[in-house]
Design a protein around this motif. Structure first.
Motif, PDB file in Angstrom:
ATOM      1  N   TRP A  55       2.321  -1.124  68.828  1.00  0.00           N
ATOM      2  CA  TRP A  55       3.207  -1.774  67.843  1.00  0.00           C
ATOM      3  C   TRP A  55       4.586  -1.031  68.061  1.00  0.00           C
ATOM      4  O   TRP A  55       5.734  -1.546  68.090  1.00  0.00           O
ATOM      5  CB  TRP A  55       2.869  -1.793  66.520  1.00  0.00           C
ATOM      6  N   GLN A  56       4.495   0.193  67.911  1.00  0.00           N
ATOM      7  CA  GLN A  56       6.060   1.136  68.076  1.00  0.00           C
ATOM      8  C   GLN A  56       6.534   0.875  69.427  1.00  0.00           C
ATOM      9  O   GLN A  56       7.862   0.839  69.191  1.00  0.00           O
ATOM     10  CB  GLN A  56       5.546   2.622  67.814  1.00  0.00           C
ATOM     11  N   LYS A  57       5.864   0.615  70.308  1.00  0.00           N
ATOM     12  CA  LYS A  57       6.683   0.030  71.588  1.00  0.00           C
ATOM     13  C   LYS A  57       7.389  -0.964  71.466  1.00  0.00           C
ATOM     14  O   LYS A  57       8.691  -1.222  72.080  1.00  0.00           O
ATOM     15  CB  LYS A  57       5.600   0.224  72.732  1.00  0.00           C
ATOM     16  N   PHE A  58       7.042  -2.012  70.937  1.00  0.00           N
ATOM     17  CA  PHE A  58       7.621  -3.099  70.635  1.00  0.00           C
ATOM     18  C   PHE A  58       8.979  -3.000  69.866  1.00  0.00           C
ATOM     19  O   PHE A  58       9.969  -3.471  70.001  1.00  0.00           O
ATOM     20  CB  PHE A  58       6.927  -4.205  70.086  1.00  0.00           C
ATOM     21  N   LEU A  59       8.546  -2.295  68.628  1.00  0.00           N
ATOM     22  CA  LEU A  59       9.684  -2.005  67.884  1.00  0.00           C
ATOM     23  C   LEU A  59      10.817  -1.262  68.517  1.00  0.00           C
ATOM     24  O   LEU A  59      12.108  -1.614  68.281  1.00  0.00           O
ATOM     25  CB  LEU A  59       9.177  -1.130  66.619  1.00  0.00           C
ATOM     26  N   ASP A  60      10.296  -0.183  69.234  1.00  0.00           N
ATOM     27  CA  ASP A  60      11.525   0.704  69.985  1.00  0.00           C
ATOM     28  C   ASP A  60      12.277  -0.287  71.036  1.00  0.00           C
ATOM     29  O   ASP A  60      13.312   0.038  71.339  1.00  0.00           O
ATOM     30  CB  ASP A  60      10.718   1.932  70.811  1.00  0.00           C
ATOM     31  N   ALA A  61      11.677  -1.417  71.493  1.00  0.00           N
ATOM     32  CA  ALA A  61      12.349  -2.337  72.385  1.00  0.00           C
ATOM     33  C   ALA A  61      13.164  -3.152  71.798  1.00  0.00           C
ATOM     34  O   ALA A  61      13.595  -4.081  72.508  1.00  0.00           O
ATOM     35  CB  ALA A  61      11.091  -2.984  73.272  1.00  0.00           C
ATOM     36  N   GLY A  62      13.295  -3.187  70.279  1.00  0.00           N
ATOM     37  CA  GLY A  62      13.946  -4.052  69.519  1.00  0.00           C
ATOM     38  C   GLY A  62      13.312  -5.430  69.416  1.00  0.00           C
ATOM     39  O   GLY A  62      14.171  -6.434  68.804  1.00  0.00           O
ATOM     40  N   ILE A  63      12.068  -5.498  69.490  1.00  0.00           N
ATOM     41  CA  ILE A  63      11.207  -6.944  69.178  1.00  0.00           C
ATOM     42  C   ILE A  63      11.298  -6.757  67.853  1.00  0.00           C
ATOM     43  O   ILE A  63      10.674  -5.894  66.931  1.00  0.00           O
ATOM     44  CB  ILE A  63      10.184  -6.943  69.818  1.00  0.00           C
ATOM     45  N   GLU A  64      11.531  -8.176  67.448  1.00  0.00           N
ATOM     46  CA  GLU A  64      11.481  -8.513  65.751  1.00  0.00           C
ATOM     47  C   GLU A  64      10.113  -9.146  65.586  1.00  0.00           C
ATOM     48  O   GLU A  64       9.569  -9.847  66.226  1.00  0.00           O
ATOM     49  CB  GLU A  64      12.425  -9.424  65.295  1.00  0.00           C
ATOM     50  N   ILE A  65       9.389  -8.541  64.422  1.00  0.00           N
ATOM     51  CA  ILE A  65       8.020  -8.691  64.435  1.00  0.00           C
ATOM     52  C   ILE A  65       7.874  -9.532  62.853  1.00  0.00           C
ATOM     53  O   ILE A  65       8.529  -8.958  61.836  1.00  0.00           O
ATOM     54  CB  ILE A  65       6.938  -7.487  64.013  1.00  0.00           C
ATOM     55  N   ASN A  66       7.504 -10.650  62.670  1.00  0.00           N
ATOM     56  CA  ASN A  66       7.505 -11.454  61.629  1.00  0.00           C
ATOM     57  C   ASN A  66       5.993 -12.176  61.346  1.00  0.00           C
ATOM     58  O   ASN A  66       5.071 -12.160  62.110  1.00  0.00           O
ATOM     59  CB  ASN A  66       8.208 -12.871  62.073  1.00  0.00           C
ATOM     60  N   ARG A  67       5.845 -12.173  59.901  1.00  0.00           N
ATOM     61  CA  ARG A  67       4.426 -12.517  59.425  1.00  0.00           C
ATOM     62  C   ARG A  67       4.477 -14.027  58.896  1.00  0.00           C
ATOM     63  O   ARG A  67       5.605 -14.132  57.989  1.00  0.00           O
ATOM     64  CB  ARG A  67       3.922 -11.670  58.509  1.00  0.00           C
ATOM     65  N   LEU A  68       3.691 -15.018  59.004  1.00  0.00           N
ATOM     66  CA  LEU A  68       3.565 -16.037  58.046  1.00  0.00           C
ATOM     67  C   LEU A  68       2.924 -15.790  56.899  1.00  0.00           C
ATOM     68  O   LEU A  68       2.416 -14.843  56.392  1.00  0.00           O
ATOM     69  CB  LEU A  68       2.538 -17.036  58.905  1.00  0.00           C
ATOM     70  N   GLY A  69       3.395 -16.581  55.987  1.00  0.00           N
ATOM     71  CA  GLY A  69       3.057 -16.489  54.513  1.00  0.00           C
ATOM     72  C   GLY A  69       1.936 -17.336  54.025  1.00  0.00           C
ATOM     73  O   GLY A  69       1.168 -18.058  54.761  1.00  0.00           O
ATOM     74  N   GLN A  70       1.431 -17.128  52.645  1.00  0.00           N
ATOM     75  CA  GLN A  70       0.189 -17.591  52.236  1.00  0.00           C
ATOM     76  C   GLN A  70       0.621 -19.365  52.096  1.00  0.00           C
ATOM     77  O   GLN A  70      -0.558 -19.985  52.240  1.00  0.00           O
ATOM     78  CB  GLN A  70      -0.136 -17.144  50.636  1.00  0.00           C
ATOM     79  N   ASP A  71       1.976 -19.768  51.861  1.00  0.00           N
ATOM     80  CA  ASP A  71       1.950 -21.004  52.099  1.00  0.00           C
ATOM     81  C   ASP A  71       1.517 -21.857  53.432  1.00  0.00           C
ATOM     82  O   ASP A  71       1.339 -22.855  53.507  1.00  0.00           O
ATOM     83  CB  ASP A  71       3.686 -21.309  51.864  1.00  0.00           C
TER      84      ASP A  71
END
Length: 371
Positions: free
Chosen positions: A301-317
């Motif tokens: 995960w840290q590799k993706f963050l360091d590479a500038g990748i944005e991580i999004n999560r879907l919600g309960q809806d």
């Protein structure tokens, strides 16, 4: 079909003639090969892993089999597409081109609808232990063996690996963001669920996902977890990752199961001692594989963050909206044939049981399973 028994290393050691007076002796004792034993039985085994920790773990494990059996059995490891195409693996084993395969069970949903229920599907069973309840407490392992057996393969066992995430060129922050998205998915119910959500879905083997993203043939791709996807270079051709809400890594495929299956004639010709070894060893390998994947995923995960990748999560809806789309599709697929119905009925009983509580009868009013 052979009766399904829980894997037992102790039984195997006893049958092999090993004496284990203590835990230390048990761990240290080698496989005892009888004098004059036949020459090594060699299996060509191809996996669906094209690269990364999944492939490395598979290759290392295959390389250990000859020593573990005192030279009686050897697995020659082949990566995705080495001998046959990824989607030709089933027929490759069935027709004897390969002795065995380690693939994603869901790949065969087009020809065997019941296999859509041998790996997680949108809003179905959501955690690894739930699948183990299905296989070992609800009779799912025997059902899987019956289905594969009718096709000339022996389904040895399931292999855990992890959840699938979605890499995309544009952000996916809700179910609405799937509309008109050109999305690679593994097929089956998952493809139909995303299509109902508005995506334009396509089926591709894992080894072709990177080039499709790079060329713009697709906008986004479901594929395994972060470690393997990093090794495949998805960070070079996408800018975003989409996941399920906290506590659920994916809504569409939170437990992407693989399996180990053997040509039935090859299996039947294997000595009973080695059959027991293979069944026990696949249970061991599943744990090794799962642990290696999870460790590598958490570090990736840290590799993706360091590479500038944005991580999004879907919600309960989004959970609720996916559930409304998915349930009718479950029943559609369950009623494609009697094997699919038999398998889904076991899983529906689990999901309705208070132990899980995912499903209530009002959620599928007017729908039924045709057994």
């Amino acid at each position: 079909m052979r009766e399904v028994k829980a894997p037992s290393r102790r039984v195997f050691l006893k049958k092999s003639g090993l004496v284990a007076g203590s835990a230390a002796t048990l761990l240290a004792a080698p496989w005892v090969r009888k004098a004059g034993a036949a020459e090594t039985i060699v299996w060509k085994v191809q996996t669906s892993w094209p690269a990364g920790v999944g492939l490395e773990t598979f290759q290392n494990w295959c390389g250990s089999i000859k020593e573990k059996t005192g030279g009686e059995l050897e697995f020659q490891a082949f990566k995705a597409k080495d001998i046959v195409g990824d989607f030709e693996l089933f027929d490759g084993v069935k027709n004897g081109v390969l002795e065995a395969m380690n693939s994603f069970s869901l790949y065969w949903a087009g020809k065997l609808p019941a296999t859509a229920f041998l790996s997680s599907y949108t809003m179905g069973l959501r955690y690894p232990h739930e699948w183990d309840i299905f296989f070992y407490s609800k009779g799912g392992l025997q059902v899987a063996r019956d289905i594969y057996g009718a096709q000339g393969l022996y389904y040895v066992n399931r292999i855990h690996h992890g959840a699938n995430i979605i890499h995309s060129k544009t952000p996916i922050r809700s179910i609405d963001d799937f509309r008109d998205l050109k999305l690679r998915v593994p097929g089956g119910m998952i493809a139909e669920t995303f299509a109902k959500a508005g995506a334009k879905t396509t089926l591709l083997p894992g080894g072709e996902v990177f080039s499709a993203l790079e060329k713009g043939t697709i906008d986004a791709a479901d594929y395994t977890g972060p470690a393997v996807n990093w090794a495949l270079g998805f960070q070079q051709v996408t800018q975003y990752i989409s996941m399920g809400p906290p506590g659920l890594m994916a809504l569409h495929q939170p437990v992407d199961l693989m399996d180990f299956a053997v040509n039935m004639n090859v299996w039947n010709n294997l000595p009973d001692k080695l059959k027991q070894f293979v069944e026990d060893e696949i249970a061991v390998y599943s744990n090794i594989h799962f642990g290696a994947i999870q460790e590598a995923d958490m570090e990736a995960w840290q590799k993706f963050l360091d590479a500038g990748i944005e991580i999004n999560r879907l919600g309960q809806d989004d959970v609720q909206r996916f559930q409304e789309i998915a349930v009718p599709i479950w029943f559609e697929w369950a009623n494609k044939d009697k094997d699919a119905a038999r398998m889904f009925k076991l899983q529906l009983e689990m999901m309705e049981n208070p132990t899980l509580g995912y499903v209530t009868p009002d959620m599928y009013q007017g729908l039924s399973v045709d057994l």
